[in-house]
Design an enzyme around this catalytic site. Structure first.
Site, PDB file in Angstrom:
ATOM      1  N   GLU A 178      68.367  23.553 -13.656  1.00 32.25           N
ATOM      2  CA  GLU A 178      68.510  22.102 -13.846  1.00 32.25           C
ATOM      3  C   GLU A 178      69.928  21.721 -14.259  1.00 32.25           C
ATOM      4  O   GLU A 178      70.151  21.281 -15.384  1.00 32.25           O
ATOM      5  CB  GLU A 178      67.472  21.579 -14.847  1.00 32.25           C
ATOM      6  CG  GLU A 178      67.444  22.382 -16.130  1.00 32.25           C
ATOM      7  CD  GLU A 178      66.252  22.073 -17.012  1.00 32.25           C
ATOM      8  OE1 GLU A 178      65.211  21.626 -16.510  1.00 32.25           O
ATOM      9  OE2 GLU A 178      66.374  22.301 -18.222  1.00 32.25           O
ATOM     10  N   ARG A 207      83.632  11.449 -24.483  1.00 32.63           N
ATOM     11  CA  ARG A 207      83.821  12.906 -24.445  1.00 32.63           C
ATOM     12  C   ARG A 207      85.104  13.379 -25.136  1.00 32.63           C
ATOM     13  O   ARG A 207      85.065  14.361 -25.884  1.00 32.63           O
ATOM     14  CB  ARG A 207      83.754  13.420 -23.005  1.00 32.63           C
ATOM     15  CG  ARG A 207      82.377  13.168 -22.352  1.00 32.63           C
ATOM     16  CD  ARG A 207      82.218  13.897 -21.037  1.00 32.63           C
ATOM     17  NE  ARG A 207      82.216  15.320 -21.223  1.00 32.63           N
ATOM     18  CZ  ARG A 207      83.247  16.109 -21.029  1.00 32.63           C
ATOM     19  NH1 ARG A 207      84.393  15.627 -20.589  1.00 32.63           N
ATOM     20  NH2 ARG A 207      83.159  17.403 -21.264  1.00 32.63           N
ATOM     21  N   TYR A 217      84.173  15.815 -28.027  1.00 30.38           N
ATOM     22  CA  TYR A 217      84.332  17.258 -27.770  1.00 30.38           C
ATOM     23  C   TYR A 217      85.788  17.653 -27.527  1.00 30.38           C
ATOM     24  O   TYR A 217      86.028  18.727 -26.943  1.00 30.38           O
ATOM     25  CB  TYR A 217      83.591  17.693 -26.501  1.00 30.38           C
ATOM     26  CG  TYR A 217      82.215  17.175 -26.248  1.00 30.38           C
ATOM     27  CD1 TYR A 217      81.150  17.553 -27.064  1.00 30.38           C
ATOM     28  CD2 TYR A 217      81.947  16.353 -25.152  1.00 30.38           C
ATOM     29  CE1 TYR A 217      79.867  17.112 -26.784  1.00 30.38           C
ATOM     30  CE2 TYR A 217      80.665  15.914 -24.869  1.00 30.38           C
ATOM     31  CZ  TYR A 217      79.623  16.292 -25.694  1.00 30.38           C
ATOM     32  OH  TYR A 217      78.354  15.860 -25.417  1.00 30.38           O
ATOM     33  N   CYS A 275      89.072   0.148 -31.927  1.00 30.96           N
ATOM     34  CA  CYS A 275      89.691   0.236 -33.245  1.00 30.96           C
ATOM     35  C   CYS A 275      89.414   1.597 -33.873  1.00 30.96           C
ATOM     36  O   CYS A 275      88.724   1.692 -34.902  1.00 30.96           O
ATOM     37  CB  CYS A 275      89.154  -0.880 -34.132  1.00 30.96           C
ATOM     38  SG  CYS A 275      89.386  -2.478 -33.391  1.00 30.96           S
ATOM     39  N   GLU A 276      89.874   2.641 -33.241  1.00 27.43           N
ATOM     40  CA  GLU A 276      89.688   4.025 -33.703  1.00 27.43           C
ATOM     41  C   GLU A 276      90.876   4.830 -33.218  1.00 27.43           C
ATOM     42  O   GLU A 276      91.196   4.779 -32.016  1.00 27.43           O
ATOM     43  CB  GLU A 276      88.452   4.662 -33.041  1.00 27.43           C
ATOM     44  CG  GLU A 276      87.117   4.360 -33.630  1.00 27.43           C
ATOM     45  CD  GLU A 276      86.866   4.984 -34.975  1.00 27.43           C
ATOM     46  OE1 GLU A 276      87.435   6.049 -35.259  1.00 27.43           O
ATOM     47  OE2 GLU A 276      86.111   4.386 -35.746  1.00 27.43           O
ATOM     48  N   TYR A 330      77.789  12.492 -18.697  1.00 28.46           N
ATOM     49  CA  TYR A 330      77.883  12.245 -20.143  1.00 28.46           C
ATOM     50  C   TYR A 330      78.972  11.225 -20.487  1.00 28.46           C
ATOM     51  O   TYR A 330      79.621  11.334 -21.521  1.00 28.46           O
ATOM     52  CB  TYR A 330      78.074  13.572 -20.909  1.00 28.46           C
ATOM     53  CG  TYR A 330      77.023  14.590 -20.528  1.00 28.46           C
ATOM     54  CD1 TYR A 330      75.699  14.403 -20.936  1.00 28.46           C
ATOM     55  CD2 TYR A 330      77.318  15.677 -19.727  1.00 28.46           C
ATOM     56  CE1 TYR A 330      74.706  15.295 -20.554  1.00 28.46           C
ATOM     57  CE2 TYR A 330      76.328  16.577 -19.342  1.00 28.46           C
ATOM     58  CZ  TYR A 330      75.032  16.382 -19.758  1.00 28.46           C
ATOM     59  OH  TYR A 330      74.048  17.270 -19.370  1.00 28.46           O
TER      60      TYR A 330
HETATM   61  C1  LIG Z   1      67.406  21.523 -21.420  1.00 26.78           C
HETATM   62  C2  LIG Z   1      68.629  21.153 -20.693  1.00 26.78           C
HETATM   63  N1  LIG Z   1      68.686  21.330 -19.365  1.00 26.78           N
HETATM   64  C3  LIG Z   1      69.781  20.995 -18.653  1.00 26.78           C
HETATM   65  C4  LIG Z   1      70.885  20.450 -19.259  1.00 26.78           C
HETATM   66  C5  LIG Z   1      72.054  20.082 -18.404  1.00 26.78           C
HETATM   67  O1  LIG Z   1      73.222  20.704 -18.779  1.00 26.78           O
HETATM   68  P1  LIG Z   1      74.509  20.519 -17.860  1.00 26.78           P
HETATM   69  O2  LIG Z   1      74.709  19.056 -17.668  1.00 26.78           O
HETATM   70  O3  LIG Z   1      75.597  21.151 -18.640  1.00 26.78           O
HETATM   71  O4  LIG Z   1      74.224  21.209 -16.566  1.00 26.78           O
HETATM   72  C6  LIG Z   1      70.881  20.262 -20.640  1.00 26.78           C
HETATM   73  C7  LIG Z   1      72.065  19.694 -21.309  1.00 26.78           C
HETATM   74  O5  LIG Z   1      72.182  19.495 -22.461  1.00 26.78           O
HETATM   75  C8  LIG Z   1      69.730  20.614 -21.380  1.00 26.78           C
HETATM   76  O6  LIG Z   1      69.666  20.427 -22.690  1.00 26.78           O
END
Ligand SMILES: Cc1ncc(COP(=O)(O)O)c(C=O)c1O
Length: 431
Positions: free
Chosen positions: A288, A328, A332, A359-360, A389
């Site tokens: 996924e 991001r 991060y 304002c940061e 993200y």
């Molecule tokens: C359970 C799970 N699956 C998949 C992802 C997808 O991760 P990425 O976008 O790095 O492929 C995440 C990301 O936090 C996750 O928590």
């Protein structure tokens, strides 16, 4: 699949960036800035690349990366299933018409209402994250006469949060059942005693923006080992294994993740070897990825508002968005490639800090960017690989309306998400 941080159809003509056959100058004029520009050809190409790299594997899209109706429609058309982690993401998948049996429901604290919604919609798999949740699933299932097909979410003790992985020491997680503490075994035992929960598989996701294959190989070995142990202890052969997402992408030319085929080959070989070693039948595999599907398909366009050169110090280039549309860098220390996108320049490059309008002090778009020395108000800057993200984490900080997002393909642009208005910004203020 392109290996550049820029999307597949990105071209340059006389210094003007085009995506999907459309110059960004025209896009900015029609839709305004900041603007997320999603290259449909790139998105579809990434879906296909992952399906080809993982033959026989059910490839899902982790919708947390960017959950929008139009995006879920495209990825579902490309044959991907969809992972959701909240009622909002599940509702979006439902509205997008994603077949519910292709939906996987994650989350470390699903509410009873969310579990009821999963039953009502007939979600394909629920990923059980805790003992309390197993009991909630059982209770909701009993009340509704529903049986949930579930995977146990395992915390396999693999830390892949850097470019290297560590085999131990990442057991302390809010997600899932920690394998080394025996909690995953306990969850399996508990699930087997429930009537409205059918345990059909296991799931383990080891991290994000992983550049090599070692962590995926380790995850496969650990998880097949767990399946084999559960078979030996309970006579239970789990037929499904989801090895999560986390495949890395290029945000800048300095990033060097391996390509999907290498992730695929290494993972499939590791599963096959581990199954042979344990004499365990090969489970149906699932992955996924989120970032790797939508991240590099998208570019953010900003207009430069002010340029402030401080002699001997920093040159600050401020744009009309920032941390509210891309958290991001603040969250991060992430780096995205930035370029002047609206004209050619002969000026020598200078190092500048591109910042937002919030304002940061942490409101950074890109520190130490190299831009032509004549960068000026009115110029358009393009920021690469902003599909994952960013929009999904966008806020109204400083009451900035969230930007519009468009999908471009073959010389045409379609609105994916409209720009918020100032009235939208106050729409929830009741008193
Ligand atoms: C359970 C799970 N699956 C998949 C992802 C997808 O991760 P990425 O976008 O790095 O492929 C995440 C990301 O936090 C996750 O928590």
């Amino acid at each position: 699949m392109t290996t550049s941080p820029w999307p597949l159809t990105a071209t340059d003509s006389g210094g003007v960036l085009s995506i999907g056959g459309l110059p960004v100058t025209e896009l900015a004029e029609e839709f305004g800035t900041p603007l997320w520009v999603l290259d449909e050809a790139d998105l579809r190409d990434r879906c296909r690349a992952y399906r080809e790299a993982f033959p026989g594997v059910d490839v899902g899209y982790a919708s947390k990366a960017w959950c929008a109706v139009g995006i879920l429609r495209i990825v579902a058309e490309e044959g991907l299933s969809v992972d959701v982690a909240s009622a909002g993401e599940l509702h979006t998948a439902h509205v997008a018409g994603v077949p519910m049996e292709r939906v996987i429901f994650h989350g470390n604290n699903k509410s009873v209402a969310e579990i009821e919604m999963a039953a009502e919609l007939g979600v394909g798999r629920v990923v059980a994250d805790s003992m309390a949740e197993l009991d909630r699933l059982e209770a909701v299932g009993a009340a509704r006469g529903h049986v949930f097909d579930i995977w146990v979410r395992v915390t396999p003790g693999i830390d892949a949060h850097t470019h290297e992985y560590v085999r131990t020491g990442h057991d302390d997680s809010k997600f899932g059942f920690t394998l080394s503490l025996g909690l995953a075994d306990e969850a399996v035992r508990h699930a087997l005693g429930l009537e409205h929960v059918r345990l059909v598989g296991a799931h383990a996701h080891v991290g994000s923006q992983i550049f090599g294959t070692d962590a995926f190989v380790a995850n496969a070995e650990v998880m097949v080992g767990a399946l084999a142990r559960w078979r030996d202890e309970h006579g239970l052969v789990l037929g499904e294994l989801n090895l999560g997402g986390g495949m890395g992408i290029r945000y800048t030319h300095e990033d060097h993740p391996v390509q999907p085929d290498r992730y695929g080959k290494a993972t499939l070989e590791a599963v096959a070897e581990a199954c042979d070693r344990h004499g365990h039948p090969r489970p149906k595999l699932f992955i996924e990825p989120g970032r790797a599907i939508v991240g590099p398909a998208t570019v953010t366009l900003y207009e430069v508002g002010t340029v402030k050169p401080l002699p001997g110090l920093t040159t600050w280039v401020s744009v009309d968005g920032g941390m509210s549309d891309n958290i991001r860098p603040a969250l991060y220390d992430a780096e995205h490639e930035v370029r002047l996108a609206s004209r050619a320049s002969e000026a020598a490059p200078v190092t500048v800090d591109v910042v937002g309008k919030h304002c940061e002090s942490g409101d950074i778009v890109r520190e130490r960017a190299s831009l032509p020395g004549d960068v000026a108000p009115g110029d358009l800057l393009a920021v690469a690989a902003t599909g994952a993200y960013t929009a999904s984490m966008a806020s109204n900080y400083n009451r900035l309306p969230r930007p519009a997002a468009i999908v471009v393909a073959d010389g045409a642009a379609r609105l994916l998400q409209r720009r918020e208005t100032l009235d939208d910004v106050v729409a929830r203020d009741v008193l």
